[in-house]
Design a protein around this motif. Structure first.
Motif, PDB file in Angstrom:
ATOM      1  N   LYS A 137      -4.490  -0.639  -6.313  1.00 56.69           N
ATOM      2  CA  LYS A 137      -4.389  -1.019  -4.903  1.00 56.69           C
ATOM      3  C   LYS A 137      -5.591  -1.876  -4.502  1.00 56.69           C
ATOM      4  O   LYS A 137      -5.470  -2.855  -3.778  1.00 56.69           O
ATOM      5  N   CYS A 178       2.196   1.813  -3.465  1.00 52.80           N
ATOM      6  CA  CYS A 178       1.108   2.336  -4.310  1.00 52.80           C
ATOM      7  C   CYS A 178       0.883   3.818  -4.030  1.00 52.80           C
ATOM      8  O   CYS A 178       0.790   4.628  -4.955  1.00 52.80           O
ATOM      9  N   PHE A 199       0.828  -1.198   0.000  1.00 56.98           N
ATOM     10  CA  PHE A 199       0.000   0.000   0.000  1.00 56.98           C
ATOM     11  C   PHE A 199       0.866   1.253   0.000  1.00 56.98           C
ATOM     12  O   PHE A 199       0.585   2.213  -0.708  1.00 56.98           O
ATOM     13  N   HIS A 245      -5.898  -6.410  -5.091  1.00 60.14           N
ATOM     14  CA  HIS A 245      -5.645  -6.629  -3.655  1.00 60.14           C
ATOM     15  C   HIS A 245      -5.340  -8.092  -3.337  1.00 60.14           C
ATOM     16  O   HIS A 245      -4.646  -8.392  -2.372  1.00 60.14           O
TER      17      HIS A 245
END
Length: 580
Positions: free
Chosen positions: A79, A8, A5, A83
């Protein structure tokens, strides 16, 4: 996942900031009529200098802004979309490499550094197309890579031809070398290279096949990066395209591409392939308007199209997720009830694609069609332009009917869930741009408006075509499972039109039976055959054998020499006796 994350978010943040900076810089450059040309000498030997050059003008900065803006949205969207991917970092790094290759292509006035960006796009796109590792992806990746290699070879040949001029920076030649014989050959090669990258006939089959890539990649590739590289290259080389036979040839092929893709999209039931064929149709439009000598207009449509096409792919990705990764539009329906915000984005991007007034697509499409009416073109091309515009409306309304109005046909138990806000945030940014970017760019790019004077019936021709396309799309989508086949009774004709005029079959069979078999024979006979015997390895073995023999002679006694001398004398005597 937290680490992924953070990568990203950091990538999104810096790319988005870069996009904003480029936007303000491009406006500054337009207002002050500025161009910055930088050269950095890497090294020189004898009298030859290896120079890295960078060209910054309003067009470069504007295009970079759009690439950065769409890329930041795609990374933020990934993102959530990716996932469940175990190796999200690898995916983000590949996307960043893709963006880097495109930026290198955009800022380079030097054909060698253009090749670096051009080849980087080809290589990274291959890695992204085969990202989901299955047989279909591998086949699509191979078709994409080998089709693009043709363009790479032509760029290499351009580099060889430009050595005649003493420099590889095309910016020096475009104005005063136009009528030179070598420049005509270079312009032909540039056109072929651009046709392969932008998937014009006969190289069209790779673009729908590249849909095997993840949807965020499709949103990036088919809006502002890979497929627009060919159009951008021709915009930069547009001075070479004036009054040559190749331009008429390009106009015909790009018009045919526009027409073929529009018809094929009406037969297609795969959601992503419909959008891919729509991209192919718009690329044909850009190439044809470019071959008519209007590079600014082609660039304008390239930018407006990039926004709503990226948004369209993102909406398709959300819907495919909702449908358990199913892409068949016949199984979809009632999306507006279940995912209203995504449906809003999808419908607005679709209407922008059709050229509905005051959305992004209208400003460029309406201007293009009116310039076509003002141009000295024949009826054949005029028909292709307007029929293809009608087909755009046709397949768009058909798609909206299948997705929004028809009943949900996938499962007896509904498993649709709430919309993902990470995806929605990235989509809303592009939604806003899809609405305002047409008028914004028309004010920025065209400092004075085109004077287009047409009679009322021709002026309203665009609206007639849109209205007829809308009605046809509505009627066809309600005709049941066979849709267009009820119009075209012939099975063979409908098969021909739905399979992109058999181009995918021709591409794949020619690859299998000609190129790959030929290359296998080359490897077997040349690389592992004659070149093994007569190149480095073969010569090494021959020299080794003779050197062993010579050293054997040198290290032994005189009797070997005496023995060989006696044998030679006996052979000589025998020959003399036979002669007598």
């Amino acid at each position: 996942m937290n680490k992924s994350f953070s990568i990203c978010f950091v990538s999104f943040f810096f790319i988005f900031l870069g996009g904003l900076m480029n936007f303000f810089l491009s406006i500054y450059f337009i207002m002050n009529n500025m161009v910055i040309f930088m050269e950095w000498e890497l090294f020189s030997f004898n009298s030859m200098s290896i120079i890295m050059s960078i060209l910054l003008d309003w067009m470069t900065l504007m295009f970079m802004m759009f690439v950065f803006l769409i890329s930041s949205s795609v990374i933020f969207y990934s993102k959530s979309y990716m996932h469940s991917e175990l190796n999200l970092n690898r995916f983000i790094i590949l996307v960043l490499l893709f963006i880097l290759s495109m930026i290198l292509l955009i800022i380079s006035p030097n054909i060698v550094s253009i090749l670096l960006g051009w080849d980087g796009l080809g290589l990274v796109s291959y890695c992204l197309v085969i990202y989901y590792q299955n047989l279909k992806s591998y086949n699509a990746g191979m078709l994409t890579a080998l089709s693009n290699r043709i363009g790479d070879v032509f760029i290499l040949m351009v580099i060889a031809w430009m050595m005649n001029y003493g420099s590889w920076s095309y910016i020096f030649y475009l104005n005063f070398m136009i009528n030179d014989y070598s420049m005509k050959i270079i312009s032909f090669m540039i056109i072929i290279a651009a046709m392969t990258k932008s998937a014009q006939i006969p190289f069209s089959s790779w673009l729908p096949a590249a849909m095997a890539a993840p949807t965020p990649v499709s949103a990036l590739v088919h809006s502002s990066t890979l497929v627009t590289a060919g159009v951008y290259l021709l915009i930069r080389f547009n001075n070479l395209l004036i009054d040559t036979f190749f331009v008429k040839f390009l106009l015909l092929l790009s018009s045919l591409t526009m027409f073929m893709a529009g018809i094929a999209a009406n037969y297609e039931f795969d959601l992503k392939k419909i959008i891919a064929l729509s991209t192919l149709s718009q690329l044909g439009l850009m190439m044809s308007i470019l071959s008519m000598g209007l590079p600014d207009l082609a660039f304008f449509h390239l930018l407006t199209h990039a926004m709503f096409k990226a948004l369209l792919f993102m909406c398709a990705g959300v819907i495919i997720h909702m449908m358990n990764d199913n892409q068949d539009i016949r199984l979809m329906g009632g999306m507006s009830l279940n995912i209203p915000l995504t449906s809003l984005c999808l419908n607005i991007s679709n209407l922008a694609l059709c050229g509905i007034p005051f959305l992004a697509g209208f400003y460029s499409k309406d201007l293009i069609l009116e310039m076509v009416m003002m141009s000295n073109l024949n009826m054949f091309i005029f028909f292709f332009y307007y029929f293809s515009t009608g087909l755009t409306m046709f397949y768009t309304i058909r798609l909206m009917m299948y997705l929004m109005v028809n009943d949900y046909n996938l499962l007896t138990i509904y498993n649709l869930y709430d919309e993902d806000y990470i995806m929605l945030k990235s989509m809303f940014m592009l939604l806003f741009m899809s609405i305002v970017v047409g008028s914004l760019l028309s004010w920025i790019i065209f400092s004075y408006p085109y004077m287009i004077y047409l009679p009322m019936n021709l002026k309203l021709m665009v609206f007639y075509v849109i209205f007829i396309g809308l009605l046809m799309g509505y009627f066809i989508s309600n005709m049941g499972i066979y849709s267009l086949n009820k119009f075209l009774i012939s099975y063979d004709l409908s098969l021909f039109l739905s399979l992109m005029w058999f181009m995918p079959n021709l591409s794949t069979y020619s690859l299998n039976f000609f190129i790959l078999n030929y290359s296998q024979n080359l490897i077997k006979n040349i690389d592992m055959g004659w070149s093994e015997i007569y190149s480095g390895q073969g010569i090494f073995f021959i020299l080794k054998k003779y050197s062993i023999f010579v050293s054997y002679l040198q290290l032994n006694n005189l009797k070997i020499y005496l023995f060989s001398f006696i044998i030679w004398m006996m052979i000589l005597l025998l020959m003399l006796l036979l002669v007598n």
